[in-house]
Motif scaffolding. Structure first.
Motif, PDB file in Angstrom:
ATOM      1  N   LEU A   1       0.958  -1.188   0.039  1.00  0.00           N
ATOM      2  CA  LEU A   1      -0.115   0.142   0.063  1.00  0.00           C
ATOM      3  C   LEU A   1       0.706   1.288  -0.075  1.00  0.00           C
ATOM      4  O   LEU A   1       0.446   2.278  -0.648  1.00  0.00           O
ATOM      5  CB  LEU A   1      -0.878   0.055   1.084  1.00  0.00           C
ATOM      6  N   TRP A   2       1.921   1.423   0.835  1.00  0.00           N
ATOM      7  CA  TRP A   2       3.012   2.393   0.730  1.00  0.00           C
ATOM      8  C   TRP A   2       3.401   2.806  -0.420  1.00  0.00           C
ATOM      9  O   TRP A   2       3.592   3.893  -1.128  1.00  0.00           O
ATOM     10  CB  TRP A   2       3.921   1.948   1.808  1.00  0.00           C
ATOM     11  N   GLY A   3       3.739   1.376  -1.320  1.00  0.00           N
ATOM     12  CA  GLY A   3       4.207   1.630  -2.642  1.00  0.00           C
ATOM     13  C   GLY A   3       3.241   2.498  -3.506  1.00  0.00           C
ATOM     14  O   GLY A   3       3.687   3.145  -4.295  1.00  0.00           O
ATOM     15  N   HIS A   4       2.065   1.954  -3.361  1.00  0.00           N
ATOM     16  CA  HIS A   4       0.858   2.522  -4.245  1.00  0.00           C
ATOM     17  C   HIS A   4       1.126   4.080  -3.977  1.00  0.00           C
ATOM     18  O   HIS A   4       0.426   4.825  -4.980  1.00  0.00           O
ATOM     19  CB  HIS A   4      -0.383   1.879  -4.072  1.00  0.00           C
ATOM     20  N   ILE A   5       1.029   4.603  -2.617  1.00  0.00           N
ATOM     21  CA  ILE A   5       0.653   5.736  -2.255  1.00  0.00           C
ATOM     22  C   ILE A   5       2.152   6.722  -2.861  1.00  0.00           C
ATOM     23  O   ILE A   5       1.907   7.713  -3.228  1.00  0.00           O
ATOM     24  CB  ILE A   5       0.863   5.869  -0.811  1.00  0.00           C
ATOM     25  N   ALA A   6       3.102   6.081  -2.763  1.00  0.00           N
ATOM     26  CA  ALA A   6       4.230   6.791  -3.451  1.00  0.00           C
ATOM     27  C   ALA A   6       4.054   7.018  -5.081  1.00  0.00           C
ATOM     28  O   ALA A   6       4.408   7.974  -5.348  1.00  0.00           O
ATOM     29  CB  ALA A   6       5.493   6.014  -3.074  1.00  0.00           C
ATOM     30  N   TRP A   7       3.648   6.140  -5.476  1.00  0.00           N
ATOM     31  CA  TRP A   7       3.176   6.197  -6.927  1.00  0.00           C
ATOM     32  C   TRP A   7       2.183   7.397  -7.085  1.00  0.00           C
ATOM     33  O   TRP A   7       2.377   8.264  -8.048  1.00  0.00           O
ATOM     34  CB  TRP A   7       2.891   5.090  -7.826  1.00  0.00           C
ATOM     35  N   GLY A   8       1.201   7.216  -6.320  1.00  0.00           N
ATOM     36  CA  GLY A   8       0.024   8.287  -6.592  1.00  0.00           C
ATOM     37  C   GLY A   8       0.670   9.674  -6.376  1.00  0.00           C
ATOM     38  O   GLY A   8       0.313  10.631  -6.941  1.00  0.00           O
ATOM     39  N   ILE A   9       1.694   9.806  -5.188  1.00  0.00           N
ATOM     40  CA  ILE A   9       2.287  11.233  -4.939  1.00  0.00           C
ATOM     41  C   ILE A   9       2.916  11.438  -6.314  1.00  0.00           C
ATOM     42  O   ILE A   9       3.045  12.799  -6.698  1.00  0.00           O
ATOM     43  CB  ILE A   9       3.126  11.100  -3.664  1.00  0.00           C
ATOM     44  N   ARG A  10       3.701  10.565  -6.594  1.00  0.00           N
ATOM     45  CA  ARG A  10       4.690  10.791  -8.090  1.00  0.00           C
ATOM     46  C   ARG A  10       3.597  11.302  -9.173  1.00  0.00           C
ATOM     47  O   ARG A  10       3.891  12.284 -10.151  1.00  0.00           O
ATOM     48  CB  ARG A  10       5.118   9.542  -8.464  1.00  0.00           C
ATOM     49  N   TYR A  11       2.383  10.683  -9.650  1.00  0.00           N
ATOM     50  CA  TYR A  11       1.583  11.041 -10.625  1.00  0.00           C
ATOM     51  C   TYR A  11       0.860  12.425 -10.198  1.00  0.00           C
ATOM     52  O   TYR A  11       0.542  13.380 -11.341  1.00  0.00           O
ATOM     53  CB  TYR A  11       0.588   9.996 -10.712  1.00  0.00           C
ATOM     54  N   HIS A  12       0.539  12.958  -9.136  1.00  0.00           N
ATOM     55  CA  HIS A  12      -0.150  13.792  -8.488  1.00  0.00           C
ATOM     56  C   HIS A  12       0.639  15.184  -8.184  1.00  0.00           C
ATOM     57  O   HIS A  12       0.348  16.289  -8.615  1.00  0.00           O
ATOM     58  CB  HIS A  12      -0.989  13.612  -7.521  1.00  0.00           C
ATOM     59  N   GLN A  13       2.117  15.070  -7.709  1.00  0.00           N
ATOM     60  CA  GLN A  13       2.591  16.103  -7.325  1.00  0.00           C
ATOM     61  C   GLN A  13       4.059  16.119  -8.007  1.00  0.00           C
ATOM     62  O   GLN A  13       4.898  16.986  -7.513  1.00  0.00           O
ATOM     63  CB  GLN A  13       2.682  16.011  -5.802  1.00  0.00           C
ATOM     64  N   GLY A  14       4.231  15.123  -8.685  1.00  0.00           N
ATOM     65  CA  GLY A  14       5.522  15.320  -9.401  1.00  0.00           C
ATOM     66  C   GLY A  14       6.500  14.683  -8.855  1.00  0.00           C
ATOM     67  O   GLY A  14       6.817  14.155  -7.700  1.00  0.00           O
ATOM     68  N   ASN A  15       7.865  14.344  -9.548  1.00  0.00           N
ATOM     69  CA  ASN A  15       8.905  13.464  -9.125  1.00  0.00           C
ATOM     70  C   ASN A  15       9.770  14.107  -8.149  1.00  0.00           C
ATOM     71  O   ASN A  15      10.110  13.469  -7.419  1.00  0.00           O
ATOM     72  CB  ASN A  15       9.640  13.039 -10.213  1.00  0.00           C
ATOM     73  N   PRO A  16       9.986  15.464  -8.248  1.00  0.00           N
ATOM     74  CA  PRO A  16      10.777  16.448  -7.173  1.00  0.00           C
ATOM     75  C   PRO A  16      10.210  16.350  -5.756  1.00  0.00           C
ATOM     76  O   PRO A  16      10.845  15.809  -4.956  1.00  0.00           O
ATOM     77  CB  PRO A  16      10.855  17.932  -8.021  1.00  0.00           C
ATOM     78  N   PHE A  17       8.596  16.289  -5.819  1.00  0.00           N
ATOM     79  CA  PHE A  17       8.126  16.426  -4.597  1.00  0.00           C
ATOM     80  C   PHE A  17       8.431  14.854  -4.026  1.00  0.00           C
ATOM     81  O   PHE A  17       8.780  14.698  -2.744  1.00  0.00           O
ATOM     82  CB  PHE A  17       6.571  16.602  -4.756  1.00  0.00           C
ATOM     83  N   LEU A  18       8.205  13.793  -4.788  1.00  0.00           N
ATOM     84  CA  LEU A  18       8.291  12.568  -4.322  1.00  0.00           C
ATOM     85  C   LEU A  18       9.911  12.214  -3.828  1.00  0.00           C
ATOM     86  O   LEU A  18       9.929  11.584  -2.662  1.00  0.00           O
ATOM     87  CB  LEU A  18       8.029  11.449  -5.437  1.00  0.00           C
ATOM     88  N   GLU A  19      10.735  12.702  -4.426  1.00  0.00           N
ATOM     89  CA  GLU A  19      12.011  12.676  -3.934  1.00  0.00           C
ATOM     90  C   GLU A  19      12.381  13.115  -2.682  1.00  0.00           C
ATOM     91  O   GLU A  19      13.121  12.799  -1.757  1.00  0.00           O
ATOM     92  CB  GLU A  19      12.931  13.202  -4.985  1.00  0.00           C
TER      93      GLU A  19
END
Length: 226
Positions: free
Chosen positions: A25-43
């Motif tokens: 579930l955490w992995g799915h959330i990380a991908w969701g953040i990547r799609y909605h807020q962009g890769n710099p935010f995820l990093e």
């Protein structure tokens, strides 16, 4: 740093191919953040874990209104050989993985093997049904279903819960409850786990609220795993 503890309720609206677990579930959330807020935010979000200030910690999704079975030191072996009824009761208790939150408050005031056994005997274990699905995979080189090994079919197994089955998710985050709610919804909007592309793992977030994890009375230590 102020940390908010939260309690969320998920509803499963389909069969599921991958057991519900915090890391998936955490992995799915990380991908969701990547799609909605962009890769710099995820990093930046991921870097916070290395800096000792994790932005999100999750429990495994638990059957609704339950807690994981407490792990207690084993009781001393009885002097006499247990009867057949006692062995049946022992085997039944070993299969139970969670206890009802309705019973947790009373149990937490008197934590012992005897009180835990009595609690387990008053509830029925629930297990999902497993369904095997047969598929005919298409060989993209030939356009047919024949494989190189001569077979043309394969099967997969999915868990099927009763319609509307709910799960509880406990966790903590320094962010607001609204932010946590958005993260969870982004993580599950494309489905959860294996076969999500064909409709499995359809989860819905029903509720997310600030709530402390219930504790034991007069405890001398506390450990949260997530």
């Amino acid at each position: 740093m102020i940390v908010n503890h939260f309690y969320a309720t998920l509803e499963l609206c389909s069969a599921i191919g991958t057991p519900l677990a915090a890391d998936v579930l955490w992995g799915h959330i990380a991908w969701g953040i990547r799609y909605h807020q962009g890769n710099p935010f995820l990093e930046d979000w991921l870097d916070q874990y290395d800096q000792g200030s994790p932005p999100l910690i999750l429990s495994d999704p638990l059957p609704h209104h339950t807690f994981p079975m407490p792990a207690l030191p084993q009781a001393p072996r009885p002097a006499s050989t247990p009867s057949r009824e006692e062995m049946k009761a022992y085997k039944k208790r070993k299969k139970v993985s969670s206890i009802s939150l309705d019973h947790w408050e009373n149990f937490s005031r008197n934590v012992s093997n005897a009180s835990l056994a009595d609690l387990i005997d008053r509830q029925q274990p629930e297990h999902p049904a497993e369904v095997t699905i047969t598929h005919a995979g298409v060989n993209r080189l030939t356009g047919g279903t024949a494989n190189l090994d001569g077979g043309s079919l394969y099967s997969s197994t999915v868990a099927v819960y009763p319609p509307g089955t709910k799960f509880d998710l406990w966790g903590c985050s320094p962010e607001s409850i609204d932010t946590v709610k958005n993260w969870i919804e982004w993580g599950i909007e494309g489905g959860y786990g294996r076969d999500a592309a064909t409709g499995a793992g359809h989860l819905k977030l029903l509720d997310c609220q600030q709530r402390e994890v219930p504790a034991c009375s007069n405890a001398n230590a506390c450990m949260l795993l997530g």
